[in-house]
Motif scaffolding. Structure first.
Motif, mmCIF file in Angstrom:
data_model
loop_
_atom_site.group_PDB
_atom_site.id
_atom_site.type_symbol
_atom_site.label_atom_id
_atom_site.label_comp_id
_atom_site.label_asym_id
_atom_site.label_seq_id
_atom_site.Cartn_x
_atom_site.Cartn_y
_atom_site.Cartn_z
ATOM 1 N N ASP A 1 68.842 30.938 70.460
ATOM 2 C CA ASP A 1 68.502 29.424 70.376
ATOM 3 C C ASP A 1 69.953 28.688 70.934
ATOM 4 O O ASP A 1 70.888 29.296 70.972
ATOM 5 C CB ASP A 1 68.348 29.159 68.744
ATOM 6 N N PHE A 2 69.652 27.565 70.914
ATOM 7 C CA PHE A 2 70.953 26.686 71.856
ATOM 8 C C PHE A 2 71.996 26.595 70.899
ATOM 9 O O PHE A 2 73.236 26.128 71.641
ATOM 10 C CB PHE A 2 70.048 25.441 72.421
ATOM 11 N N LEU A 3 72.189 26.806 69.826
ATOM 12 C CA LEU A 3 73.204 26.580 68.839
ATOM 13 C C LEU A 3 73.773 27.935 68.723
ATOM 14 O O LEU A 3 75.048 27.901 68.116
ATOM 15 C CB LEU A 3 72.868 26.172 67.550
ATOM 16 N N TRP A 4 73.338 28.824 69.148
ATOM 17 C CA TRP A 4 74.043 30.372 68.784
ATOM 18 C C TRP A 4 75.341 30.346 69.174
ATOM 19 O O TRP A 4 76.156 30.797 68.714
ATOM 20 C CB TRP A 4 72.797 31.574 69.512
ATOM 21 N N ARG A 5 75.447 30.073 70.662
ATOM 22 C CA ARG A 5 76.723 30.257 71.132
ATOM 23 C C ARG A 5 77.687 29.173 70.759
ATOM 24 O O ARG A 5 78.803 29.476 70.397
ATOM 25 C CB ARG A 5 76.654 29.981 72.518
ATOM 26 N N VAL A 6 77.260 28.026 70.022
ATOM 27 C CA VAL A 6 78.103 26.978 69.452
ATOM 28 C C VAL A 6 78.632 27.410 68.034
ATOM 29 O O VAL A 6 80.055 27.288 67.789
ATOM 30 C CB VAL A 6 77.243 25.721 69.383
ATOM 31 N N HIS A 7 77.948 28.029 67.280
ATOM 32 C CA HIS A 7 78.407 28.406 65.880
ATOM 33 C C HIS A 7 79.553 29.365 66.087
ATOM 34 O O HIS A 7 80.462 29.337 65.214
ATOM 35 C CB HIS A 7 77.061 28.852 65.301
ATOM 36 N N GLN A 8 79.510 30.079 66.812
ATOM 37 C CA GLN A 8 80.408 31.247 67.101
ATOM 38 C C GLN A 8 81.923 30.693 67.505
ATOM 39 O O GLN A 8 83.022 31.283 67.348
ATOM 40 C CB GLN A 8 80.436 32.071 68.555
ATOM 41 N N ARG A 9 81.939 29.432 67.954
ATOM 42 C CA ARG A 9 83.187 28.590 68.330
ATOM 43 C C ARG A 9 83.690 27.690 67.182
ATOM 44 O O ARG A 9 84.811 26.867 67.529
ATOM 45 C CB ARG A 9 83.077 28.004 69.777
ATOM 46 N N VAL A 10 82.923 27.473 66.192
ATOM 47 C CA VAL A 10 83.063 26.562 65.023
ATOM 48 C C VAL A 10 84.570 27.065 64.687
ATOM 49 O O VAL A 10 84.798 28.306 64.397
ATOM 50 C CB VAL A 10 82.150 26.681 63.991
#
Length: 277
Positions: free
Chosen positions: A104-113
């Motif tokens: 999903d498009f937020l998968w990579r984002v959550h890893q950089r939170v």
């Protein structure tokens, strides 16, 4: 002046960027006065970030969005420099890899939170998936239109788990963008910033403005409001961003953690070491 009140987008409002003047200076009398105020704010941000890192009870996520040459890198250079690199990092979300596309498009984002105690700056962010994806028809309208709601839920989840989110849309005029493109061409030390897509994307200016307006209208929430920073004047852009970051950190009520050792015992050892010299 509290720039949060002046520049925040009211949740639920319909945004028209034509109503916002990118030349605004916040009533600051001069560039010199603005730079002086910025320096004072940065001096206060530094110890706050040090305590944030030590306390490890809060995290800060700074989101930077803006059209090409709006000054996202400039905010990093002139504002984030007040923070210790040990607890700060910058992440940028551009074209996804094949592995990222499989999620999903937020998968990579959550890893950089940011983790507790950290400050993360998203120089371009998960909002690219309702901006570039929309303007270039990378996904269907049915898909990108659902993402506003999904992003709001994601950001609410983060705030409920100790992450303060500060989102800046850096707003420049079309004429100002062209002037900045010209300066890049004339300055050999800055030509590395020139992209082959700069002018192709500029041709889509109106489409991007429409996408930005939708982003601001749908995704400015009580837990993660958007701030539109008039960014034609670089010094004001930096001052406004720093002021809002500073106030967000003050609201965290960060405190220095209590020592984990017996201070009296450490004093005893210190004085013993001094006597033994």
């Amino acid at each position: 002046m509290d720039f949060r009140k002046k520049l925040a987008i009211e949740p639920g409002s319909t945004v028209s960027l034509a109503d916002i003047n990118p030349e605004q200076d916040g009533g600051i009398e001069s560039k010199e006065e603005g730079k002086e105020k910025l320096s004072g704010i940065l001096d206060e941000i530094t110890p706050l970030q040090e305590m944030l890192y030590a306390e490890k009870k809060h995290a800060l996520l700074i989101v930077l969005q803006g059209i090409d040459a709006a000054g996202k890198d400039g905010v990093c250079w002139h504002v984030i420099r007040a923070m210790n690199p040990q607890g700060t990092y910058v992440a940028s979300f551009k074209q996804p890899t094949e592995v990222e596309k499989a999620h999903d498009f937020l998968w990579r984002v959550h890893q950089r939170v940011p983790a507790m105690g950290q400050v993360a700056v998203f120089n371009r962010s998960h909002y690219e998936d309702v901006l570039v994806a929309r303007v270039h028809n990378l996904v269907s309208k049915q898909e990108w239109s659902k993402r506003y709601h999904q992003i709001n839920n994601f950001e609410e989840f983060l705030t409920e788990n100790g992450v303060t989110i500060v989102k800046f849309f850096l707003y420049i005029s079309k004429d100002e963008q062209l002037e900045r493109f010209e300066k890049r061409l004339e300055d050999k030390d800055r030509q590395w910033k020139i992209s082959a897509s700069d002018y192709a994307e500029r041709d889509r200016w109106d489409e991007y403005i429409e996408a930005y307006e939708a982003m601001l209208s749908h995704c400015s929430t009580a837990h993660a409001p958007w701030y539109v920073i008039p960014a034609n004047r670089k010094w004001f852009r930096n001052l406004a961003a720093a002021d809002i970051i500073h106030r967000a950190m003050l609201d965290m009520q960060i405190e220095s953690p209590r020592p984990t050792v017996d201070i009296d015992e450490i004093y005893r050892r210190y004085h013993h070491a001094v006597r033994e010299q």
